[in-house]
Enzyme design. Structure first.
Site, mmCIF file in Angstrom:
data_model
loop_
_atom_site.group_PDB
_atom_site.id
_atom_site.type_symbol
_atom_site.label_atom_id
_atom_site.label_comp_id
_atom_site.label_asym_id
_atom_site.label_seq_id
_atom_site.Cartn_x
_atom_site.Cartn_y
_atom_site.Cartn_z
ATOM 1 N N ASP A 150 3.239 1.439 -4.882
ATOM 2 C CA ASP A 150 2.274 2.199 -5.685
ATOM 3 C C ASP A 150 1.903 1.334 -6.886
ATOM 4 O O ASP A 150 2.741 1.070 -7.762
ATOM 5 C CB ASP A 150 2.910 3.517 -6.138
ATOM 6 C CG ASP A 150 1.969 4.336 -7.031
ATOM 7 O OD1 ASP A 150 0.899 3.816 -7.430
ATOM 8 O OD2 ASP A 150 2.312 5.484 -7.335
ATOM 9 N N ASP A 153 0.852 -1.205 0.000
ATOM 10 C CA ASP A 153 0.000 0.000 0.000
ATOM 11 C C ASP A 153 0.876 1.238 0.000
ATOM 12 O O ASP A 153 2.057 1.168 0.361
ATOM 13 C CB ASP A 153 -0.897 -0.031 1.260
ATOM 14 C CG ASP A 153 -2.178 0.772 1.101
ATOM 15 O OD1 ASP A 153 -2.092 1.980 0.816
ATOM 16 O OD2 ASP A 153 -3.274 0.200 1.261
ATOM 17 N N THR A 182 -16.160 4.967 1.129
ATOM 18 C CA THR A 182 -17.574 5.349 1.079
ATOM 19 C C THR A 182 -17.885 6.427 2.119
ATOM 20 O O THR A 182 -18.733 7.291 1.879
ATOM 21 C CB THR A 182 -18.486 4.130 1.301
ATOM 22 O OG1 THR A 182 -17.843 3.216 2.168
ATOM 23 C CG2 THR A 182 -18.827 3.459 0.004
ATOM 24 N N ASN A 232 -6.504 -5.358 -5.062
ATOM 25 C CA ASN A 232 -7.616 -4.713 -4.352
ATOM 26 C C ASN A 232 -7.523 -3.185 -4.340
ATOM 27 O O ASN A 232 -8.547 -2.508 -4.241
ATOM 28 C CB ASN A 232 -7.634 -5.237 -2.906
ATOM 29 C CG ASN A 232 -8.475 -4.378 -1.977
ATOM 30 O OD1 ASN A 232 -9.707 -4.440 -1.994
ATOM 31 N ND2 ASN A 232 -7.831 -3.544 -1.167
ATOM 32 N N LYS A 290 -13.763 0.078 -13.738
ATOM 33 C CA LYS A 290 -14.214 -1.165 -13.098
ATOM 34 C C LYS A 290 -14.746 -2.171 -14.138
ATOM 35 O O LYS A 290 -14.622 -3.381 -13.954
ATOM 36 C CB LYS A 290 -15.245 -0.852 -12.010
ATOM 37 C CG LYS A 290 -14.646 -0.103 -10.809
ATOM 38 C CD LYS A 290 -13.530 -0.901 -10.128
ATOM 39 C CE LYS A 290 -13.023 -0.264 -8.851
ATOM 40 N NZ LYS A 290 -11.991 -1.072 -8.170
ATOM 41 N N TYR A 297 -15.071 6.212 -13.135
ATOM 42 C CA TYR A 297 -14.806 5.098 -12.214
ATOM 43 C C TYR A 297 -15.393 3.811 -12.779
ATOM 44 O O TYR A 297 -14.754 2.762 -12.788
ATOM 45 C CB TYR A 297 -15.424 5.430 -10.852
ATOM 46 C CG TYR A 297 -15.297 4.356 -9.789
ATOM 47 C CD1 TYR A 297 -14.120 4.205 -9.055
ATOM 48 C CD2 TYR A 297 -16.371 3.510 -9.476
ATOM 49 C CE1 TYR A 297 -14.010 3.237 -8.061
ATOM 50 C CE2 TYR A 297 -16.272 2.546 -8.484
ATOM 51 C CZ TYR A 297 -15.093 2.418 -7.774
ATOM 52 O OH TYR A 297 -14.993 1.458 -6.791
HETATM 53 P P1 NAD Z 1 -10.268 2.197 1.054
HETATM 54 O O1 NAD Z 1 -10.121 3.585 0.556
HETATM 55 O O2 NAD Z 1 -10.533 1.981 2.499
HETATM 56 O O3 NAD Z 1 -8.962 1.339 0.685
HETATM 57 C C1 NAD Z 1 -8.255 1.506 -0.508
HETATM 58 C C2 NAD Z 1 -6.782 1.263 -0.237
HETATM 59 O O4 NAD Z 1 -6.060 1.397 -1.476
HETATM 60 C C3 NAD Z 1 -6.177 2.288 0.754
HETATM 61 O O5 NAD Z 1 -5.452 1.621 1.769
HETATM 62 C C4 NAD Z 1 -5.278 3.137 -0.134
HETATM 63 O O6 NAD Z 1 -4.149 3.670 0.549
HETATM 64 C C5 NAD Z 1 -4.873 2.121 -1.205
HETATM 65 N N1 NAD Z 1 -4.364 2.757 -2.415
HETATM 66 C C6 NAD Z 1 -4.877 3.828 -3.083
HETATM 67 N N2 NAD Z 1 -4.099 4.140 -4.131
HETATM 68 C C7 NAD Z 1 -3.072 3.237 -4.152
HETATM 69 C C8 NAD Z 1 -1.964 3.032 -4.983
HETATM 70 N N3 NAD Z 1 -1.704 3.842 -6.037
HETATM 71 N N4 NAD Z 1 -1.129 1.994 -4.718
HETATM 72 C C9 NAD Z 1 -1.342 1.182 -3.653
HETATM 73 N N5 NAD Z 1 -2.389 1.342 -2.809
HETATM 74 C C10 NAD Z 1 -3.246 2.356 -3.059
HETATM 75 O O7 NAD Z 1 -11.428 1.568 0.176
HETATM 76 P P2 NAD Z 1 -12.029 0.089 0.080
HETATM 77 O O8 NAD Z 1 -13.496 0.206 0.072
HETATM 78 O O9 NAD Z 1 -11.386 -0.842 1.043
HETATM 79 O O10 NAD Z 1 -11.589 -0.261 -1.428
HETATM 80 C C11 NAD Z 1 -10.996 -1.489 -1.817
HETATM 81 C C12 NAD Z 1 -11.404 -1.804 -3.243
HETATM 82 O O11 NAD Z 1 -12.813 -2.050 -3.274
HETATM 83 C C13 NAD Z 1 -11.156 -0.681 -4.258
HETATM 84 O O12 NAD Z 1 -10.675 -1.244 -5.459
HETATM 85 C C14 NAD Z 1 -12.541 -0.093 -4.481
HETATM 86 O O13 NAD Z 1 -12.657 0.518 -5.745
HETATM 87 C C15 NAD Z 1 -13.379 -1.333 -4.351
HETATM 88 N N6 NAD Z 1 -14.799 -1.124 -4.061
HETATM 89 C C16 NAD Z 1 -15.184 -0.451 -2.949
HETATM 90 C C17 NAD Z 1 -16.534 -0.330 -2.667
HETATM 91 C C18 NAD Z 1 -17.037 0.352 -1.425
HETATM 92 O O14 NAD Z 1 -18.254 0.590 -1.320
HETATM 93 N N7 NAD Z 1 -16.205 0.667 -0.445
HETATM 94 C C19 NAD Z 1 -17.484 -0.879 -3.538
HETATM 95 C C20 NAD Z 1 -17.057 -1.552 -4.672
HETATM 96 C C21 NAD Z 1 -15.700 -1.675 -4.924
#
Ligand code: NAD
Length: 260
Positions: free
Chosen positions: A60, A37, A191, A88, A157, A153
Site C-alpha cells: 500500500d 500493488d 477510465t 505509478n 497530480k 485529483y
Molecule cells: P488502474 O486503475 O488500472 O491502475 C491503478 C493501479 O493502482 C491498480 O492496480 C490499483 O490496485 C493500484 N493501487 C490503487 N491504490 C493503491 C495503493 N494504495 N497502493 C498500491 N497500489 C494501489 O489505472 P491506470 O490508468 O493504469 O493508472 C495508473 C496511473 O496513471 C495512475 O497514477 C493514474 O492516476 C494515472 N493516469 C491515468 C490516466 C488514465 O486515463 N487512465 C490518465 C492520466 C494519469
C-alpha cells in the site's frame, strides 16, 4: 532487447492497466521487476506470466511501513539495491469543489501525493549511496492543466509534478534522476469506471490524434526514462497524451470547427 539489463525495479500499481504494461515492457528489456500493488489476485497472475525475473508484493503506497518492508524485501531478492522506481499507483475520484466530501480529498492526497513522496523517500538513501538511480513519477495531463470535477485529483497530480522537480534538484548532485510522466486519456479500468465506452468515444474526439491511448502507448516512455539513454534527463515532464495538451480549452475537435 537489453535496454534495462541490471535495472532492479519497483513498479507500484503494477497489477493492471498502465503499470502492468510497464512491467511487461521492462521485463522484455531485461529488467528485474517487483509488481507492487494492493490487488493481490491480478498482481500474482502477472508475476506468474512474467516468470522468475518478476515477483508480486502486496504493498500500500500510502503506508510508510509497507515501503520499508517492500524495499528491504527487494534488496534481499535482487541481492542488490533498487535502482529504478516507478511511482505509478494512483486513484481517481470526481467531485465538484462545493460538494466533494473531504474524505475523498484526503484519500486522493494519501494515495497519489503521499504515496509518491513516500516512494521517493524509501529508495533515495540507497540510490544516493550508489550514486545512480531513476525515479519516474506518474502525474497526468491533470498535472499540466485543469478539468471540471477534478479539482482534488488535479491538485495531487500538480503536486507530483512539483515534487518531481524539487526532488530532481535535490538529488541531481547524487546521480539520481527524477522525471514525471503525464498520460492523457488512457483506456484502463480507471477510465472505464469513470464513464465506460461513452467516455472513451467522447475522449477520442478531443484529442488531435483522434483516439484514446492504450497502456502500450505509455510504456515505451517509461523504458526510456528508466534506461541509461535518458542519463542527461532530470526534472523533466513528459506528456504522452495524443496531443491534447498541445491545444487549449477552445479546441473544437479536429474538424477545426469546420464540421468536416
Ligand atoms: P488502474 O486503475 O488500472 O491502475 C491503478 C493501479 O493502482 C491498480 O492496480 C490499483 O490496485 C493500484 N493501487 C490503487 N491504490 C493503491 C495503493 N494504495 N497502493 C498500491 N497500489 C494501489 O489505472 P491506470 O490508468 O493504469 O493508472 C495508473 C496511473 O496513471 C495512475 O497514477 C493514474 O492516476 C494515472 N493516469 C491515468 C490516466 C488514465 O486515463 N487512465 C490518465 C492520466 C494519469
Amino acid at each position: 532487447m537489453s535496454r534495462l539489463v541490471d535495472k532492479h525495479v519497483i513498479i507500484t500499481g503494477a497489477a493492471q492497466g498502465q503499470g502492468a504494461a510497464i512491467a511487461r515492457a521492462f521485463v522484455r528489456e531485461g529488467a528485474r521487476v517487483v509488481i507492487a500493488d494492493v490487488a493481490d489476485e491480478a498482481g500474482l497472475a502477472l508475476a506468474s506470466e512474467l516468470g522468475e525475473v518478476a515477483y508480486f508484493s502486496h504493498h500500500d503506497v500510502s503506508d510508510p511501513a509497507s515501503w520499508d518492508r517492500l524495499v528491504a524485501e527487494a534488496e534481499e531478492r535482487f541481492g542488490t539495491s533498487v535502482n529504478v522506481l516507478v511511482n505509478n499507483a494512483g486513484i481517481l475520484r470526481f467531485g465538484e469543489v462545493d460538494t466533494m466530501p473531504l474524505a475523498d480529498l484526503d484519500l486522493l492526497i494519501s494515495v497519489n501525493m503521499r504515496g509518491c513522496f513516500l516512494g521517493m523517500q524509501a529508495v533515495a538513501p540507497a540510490m544516493k549511496r550508489n550514486r545512480q538511480g531513476s525515479i519516474i513519477n506518474c502525474s497526468s495531463v491533470e498535472g499540466l492543466a485543469g478539468m471540471a470535477s477534478l479539482t482534488a485529483y488535479t491538485g495531487t497530480k500538480f503536486a507530483i509534478r512539483g515534487m518531481t522537480k524539487a526532488a530532481a534538484v535535490e538529488l541531481g548532485a547524487h546521480g539520481v534522476r527524477v522525471n514525471s510522466v503525464h498520460p492523457g486519456m488512457i483506456d484502463t479500468a480507471m477510465t472505464q469506471a469513470a464513464g465506460g465506452e461513452a467516455a472513451m468515444q467522447w475522449g477520442a474526439t478531443r484529442v488531435p490524434l483522434e483516439r484514446v491511448g492504450t497502456p502500450e502507448d505509455v510504456a515505451p516512455l517509461y523504458v526510456y526514462l528508466a534506461s541509461d539513454e535518458s542519463g542527461y534527463t532530470t526534472g523533466g515532464e513528459f506528456a504522452v497524451d495524443g496531443g491534447v495538451t498541445a491545444t487549449h480549452s477552445f479546441y473544437p475537435g479536429n474538424s477545426g470547427g469546420r464540421g468536416r
